[in-house]
Design a protein around this motif. Structure first.
Motif, short mmCIF file in Angstrom:
data_model
loop_
_atom_site.label_atom_id
_atom_site.label_comp_id
_atom_site.label_asym_id
_atom_site.label_seq_id
_atom_site.Cartn_x
_atom_site.Cartn_y
_atom_site.Cartn_z
N ALA A 1 25.55 58.62 61.24
CA ALA A 1 24.93 57.30 61.31
C ALA A 1 25.43 56.38 60.20
O ALA A 1 25.51 55.17 60.37
CB ALA A 1 23.42 57.42 61.24
N CYS A 2 25.78 56.96 59.06
CA CYS A 2 26.21 56.11 57.95
C CYS A 2 27.66 55.67 58.08
O CYS A 2 28.13 54.86 57.29
CB CYS A 2 25.98 56.83 56.62
SG CYS A 2 27.11 58.19 56.34
N GLN A 3 28.37 56.24 59.04
CA GLN A 3 29.80 55.95 59.16
C GLN A 3 30.19 55.24 60.45
O GLN A 3 31.34 54.91 60.66
CB GLN A 3 30.61 57.26 59.08
CG GLN A 3 30.51 57.97 57.76
CD GLN A 3 31.01 57.11 56.63
OE1 GLN A 3 32.17 56.74 56.56
NE2 GLN A 3 30.11 56.74 55.73
N PHE B 1 29.60 62.11 53.38
CA PHE B 1 29.90 63.39 52.75
C PHE B 1 28.83 64.47 52.92
O PHE B 1 29.14 65.65 52.90
CB PHE B 1 30.13 63.20 51.24
CG PHE B 1 31.41 62.49 50.93
CD1 PHE B 1 32.63 63.10 51.23
CD2 PHE B 1 31.40 61.24 50.37
CE1 PHE B 1 33.81 62.44 50.96
CE2 PHE B 1 32.59 60.57 50.10
CZ PHE B 1 33.80 61.17 50.40
N CYS B 2 27.59 64.02 53.04
CA CYS B 2 26.53 65.03 52.94
C CYS B 2 26.16 65.63 54.29
O CYS B 2 25.57 66.71 54.36
CB CYS B 2 25.30 64.46 52.26
SG CYS B 2 24.38 63.33 53.30
N GLY B 3 26.46 64.96 55.38
CA GLY B 3 26.18 65.51 56.70
C GLY B 3 24.72 65.42 57.11
O GLY B 3 24.31 66.08 58.06
N ALA B 4 23.94 64.60 56.43
CA ALA B 4 22.49 64.55 56.73
C ALA B 4 22.17 63.66 57.91
O ALA B 4 21.07 63.72 58.44
CB ALA B 4 21.74 64.07 55.50
N CYS B 5 23.08 62.80 58.32
CA CYS B 5 22.70 61.70 59.20
C CYS B 5 23.27 61.83 60.61
O CYS B 5 23.63 60.85 61.24
CB CYS B 5 23.15 60.38 58.58
SG CYS B 5 24.93 60.30 58.38
N ALA B 6 23.30 63.07 61.11
CA ALA B 6 23.85 63.30 62.46
C ALA B 6 23.14 62.44 63.50
O ALA B 6 21.92 62.32 63.49
CB ALA B 6 23.72 64.78 62.80
N GLY C 1 21.42 60.80 53.19
CA GLY C 1 21.64 61.32 51.85
C GLY C 1 22.63 60.45 51.13
O GLY C 1 22.29 59.43 50.53
N CYS C 2 23.89 60.79 51.23
CA CYS C 2 24.93 60.12 50.45
C CYS C 2 25.26 58.72 50.95
O CYS C 2 25.77 57.90 50.21
CB CYS C 2 26.18 60.96 50.49
SG CYS C 2 26.88 61.06 52.16
N ARG C 3 24.99 58.46 52.23
CA ARG C 3 25.37 57.18 52.85
C ARG C 3 26.87 56.93 52.74
O ARG C 3 27.33 55.79 52.74
CB ARG C 3 24.61 56.01 52.24
CG ARG C 3 23.13 56.08 52.53
CD ARG C 3 22.39 54.88 52.01
NE ARG C 3 20.99 55.00 52.39
CZ ARG C 3 20.40 54.20 53.27
NH1 ARG C 3 21.07 53.23 53.83
NH2 ARG C 3 19.13 54.39 53.58
N ALA C 4 27.62 57.95 52.60
CA ALA C 4 29.06 57.77 52.42
C ALA C 4 29.88 58.79 53.20
O ALA C 4 31.06 58.97 52.94
CB ALA C 4 29.40 57.87 50.94
S1 FES Z 1 24.15 60.03 54.83
FE1 FES Z 1 25.50 61.55 54.04
S2 FES Z 1 26.95 61.72 55.64
FE2 FES Z 1 25.71 60.07 56.35
#
Ligand code: FES
Ligand code: SF4
Ligand code: SF4
Ligand code: SF4
Ligand code: SF4
Lengths: 120, 227, 276
Positions: free
Chosen positions: B63-65, B42-47, B37-40
């Protein structure tokens, strides 16, 4: 040894053959009126390998009060045997209650206890 | 460019060092349709869960972090099935049974701490579940404030708790019934309702993107008011 | 003041509340802290604690249900205490039995300590106490603090988990007397009754309420027939099962006459003249 007996012995750590069927456990059990099988009869059926014992009410109304265990002249702790019978069911992923259906607003102590004894 | 070996669902790939797991997966040819989602952060989509070579630990992260490491075995866990209780915040009351009534499974917590270890936000997840169980809504809300609902705790919990839903209810109850009302917010809502900003809004709606961007960059950032 | 042997030379002890002391049984905690303060003993709540899991797990291979209790003991130790007190009978039982396991079962503790790799190892060195064990040594101090002596007949109801299994009993497990002595020290008269250590039905209240209704009827009627005007207990679940469902008992048994139910610290607060 039949599987039921060996499973119960393994889970409870108790020696069921030590029981000489004096009935003292059942005489002192506070929940006995609600039971369909007396605590001493439970022991007998487990020794015989009668699997219907896991489907009786008895292990589920047992309140883990330890009375039977402290009074047994042969030091058989039926409290633990009841736990073993509950776990035979619970560990097959068959819960005794549906938590969502339990009455609301129970004190935490009652709810937590119920999860421990009635859900796996 | 230095390359590292990673294993995505068991298949080996070589990817440039320094990429995030998300970028590395894209480098390897995967395309995110969901689970991003946010790639930052914040959104929690990339567990994501992963293990490193020679370690029994199962790591859980976003995954984005998270940067790839040589010998990482990973898989995405983009979604955790969990039931959210249905409630009307206007109608429910907050007391020491509210959370446990909606989510009785929190009584199953055995304090194994697995949830806390799994949380990419480094929250004291076990502690907020324990606070919820004893009806301490304020504490549960405070401890879970930074939860991004990634679901990793819920995936790992042996008691099958959906932590983040419990926490969300705690924060909602806290916001509605416990926290002191923010006066400046009430004032501003009233001003909006009275139409104080209608004129400016209308003006802005007619502006070009360029003009809007300029206006945005030149905006005043208000200092936070004391509540 | 005389030193209280069971407390060692300290007059402050780590206190573990448990969930229900923060919810249904708030009055138990409030009065306990106040009356112990009057007696010069400080119950200091540990900073962090977890639900003890209530009923102790009895399976030989279930260590999972003991984690919470061990964590609580570690927290107390970390805060520098070697003794921990808890009011609720079930918390007491679980913490006490778990600590015994920690002392005696090396194999189990190896597994638990390895599993909780984020915690320091635990060795069973925090002694778990129930406040009644402390009061047992302080009856003279209790007497000295009484301002308004109790004037009713109280039946001390122990239930199961303060007394059984034997290894954790706070008193004679078949014939306890500490609460009766407390009642007398407070000026009340203690009524003996046969069902004082019989189970209230416990967690059956969650899904098999009839069992608890029956137990309530038996216990309260038995206490009443022996002259009791009120019941005294130390367990929030007994308290709930004996007190909160009396209406339903009355429905099931029209001849039933209820009794008020108090925590032992509540009657102490009354006698000490401590406001709630
Ligand atoms: S894509 Fe939103 S937290 Fe990783
Ligand atoms: S009291 Fe002991 S010996 Fe007697 S029947 Fe019960 S289990 Fe057997
Ligand atoms: S532990 Fe269970 S079986 Fe034994 S006396 Fe108590 S209720 Fe009866
Ligand atoms: S508490 Fe759970 S859902 Fe929230 S951020 Fe942490 S792991 Fe994710
Ligand atoms: S993972 Fe589940 S059981 Fe374990 S501490 Fe967290 S909430 Fe409790």
């Amino acid at each position: 040894m039949n599987w039921l007996l060996s499973k119960v012995e393994e889970l409870s750590g108790e020696n069921l053959y030590a029981c000489y069927q004096c009935g003292k456990c059942s005489a002192g059990c506070p929940m006995v009126n609600e039971m369909d099988l007396l605590p001493n009869q439970v022991i007998l059926l487990v020794i015989r390998g009668d699997e219907s014992v896991v489907d009786t009410k008895t292990p589920w109304v047992c309140a883990q009060c330890y009375q039977c265990g402290v009074r047994c002249p042969k030091n058989v702790d039926i409290t633990k045997i009841m736990e073993a019978l509950r776990l035979i069911k619970l560990r097959q992923n068959i819960d005794h209650i549906k938590l969502e259906k339990v009455k609301k607003n129970l004190p935490q102590i009652a709810l937590v206890s119920a999860t421990r004894k009635y859900t796996g | 460019m230095k390359m590292v070996r990673i294993y995505i669902m068991g298949k080996e790939y070589r990817v440039p060092e320094g990429l995030t797991i998300m970028k590395a997966m894209e480098y390897a040819g995967y395309r995110y349709i969901r689970g991003s989602g946010c790639r930052a952060g914040f959104c929690g989509a990339c567990a994501t869960v992963y293990r490193k070579e020679g370690e029994y630990k199962l790591h859980a992260d976003l995954a984005c972090q998270t940067t790839v490491e040589d010998g990482m075995y990973l898989v995405q866990l983009p979604f955790t099935p969990a039931n959210k209780a249905i409630y009307d915040l206007e109608k429910i009351r907050v007391d020491d049974k509210t959370l446990v009534n909606f989510y009785p499974e929190i009584a199953r917590c055995v304090s194994c701490n697995t949830c806390t270890k799994a949380c990419p936000q480094e929250l004291d997840v076990m502690d907020y579940i324990q606070a919820s169980l004893r009806g301490d809504v304020a504490k549960a809300a405070e401890l879970s404030f930074d939860c991004i609902q990634c679901g990793l705790c819920a995936m790992r919990c042996p008691a099958e708790i959906a932590h983040y839903h419990v926490a969300q209810l705690a924060r909602r109850l806290y916001g509605k019934y416990i926290a002191p009302r923010a006066k400046h917010l009430e004032k501003r809502v009233k001003e909006i309702e009275e139409g104080k900003f209608d004129k400016d809004m209308k003006k802005m709606m007619k502006m070009s993107i360029e003009e809007l961007r300029k206006l945005y960059n030149a905006r005043d950032i208000e200092p936070e008011e004391e509540v | 003041m005389q030193p209280v042997n069971i407390l060692g030379d300290k007059m402050e002890i780590a206190y573990y509340p448990g969930c229900t002391l923060k919810t249904n049984a708030k009055e138990f905690e409030e009065t306990a802290i106040k009356v112990f303060e009057k007696l010069g003993v400080r119950l200091k709540e540990i900073n962090k604690w977890y639900c003890c899991g209530t009923v102790y797990s009895l399976a030989t291979d279930n260590l999972m249900y003991r984690l919470a209790a061990i964590r609580n003991l570690i927290r107390a130790k970390e805060e520098g205490y070697d003794k921990l007190v808890t009011l609720c009978s079930i918390c007491y039982n679980t913490l006490k039995q778990t600590n015994l396991m920690a002392k005696e079962d090396e194999d189990a503790m190896y597994k638990i300590n390895s599993f909780m790799d984020e915690e320091p190892d635990y060795d069973g060195s925090v002694e778990v106490l129930h406040p009644l064990q402390i009061l047992n040594e302080m009856m003279d101090e209790v007497k000295a603090k009484v301002k308004k002596p109790l004037d009713k007949k109280y039946a001390a109801y122990y239930g199961c988990l303060l007394l059984r299994p034997k290894e954790v009993a706070i008193d004679e497990y078949e014939n306890p007397s500490v609460m009766e002595r407390l009642i007398e020290a407070l000026g009340g008269s203690a009524v003996d009754f046969p069902l004082k250590n019989e189970c209230c039905g416990s967690y059956n209240v969650a899904c098999n309420k009839e069992a608890v209704i029956d137990a309530n009827y038996r216990i309260i009627t038995n206490a009443r027939k022996n002259g009791a005007e009120a019941i005294v207990t130390s367990c929030p679940l007994c308290h709930f099962n004996l007190k909160e469902i009396q209406k339903e008992v009355k429905k099931a048994y029209p001849d039933f006459v209820g009794l008020p139910v108090y925590y032992f610290t509540e009657i102490m607060a009354m006698a000490f003249g401590v406001k709630k």
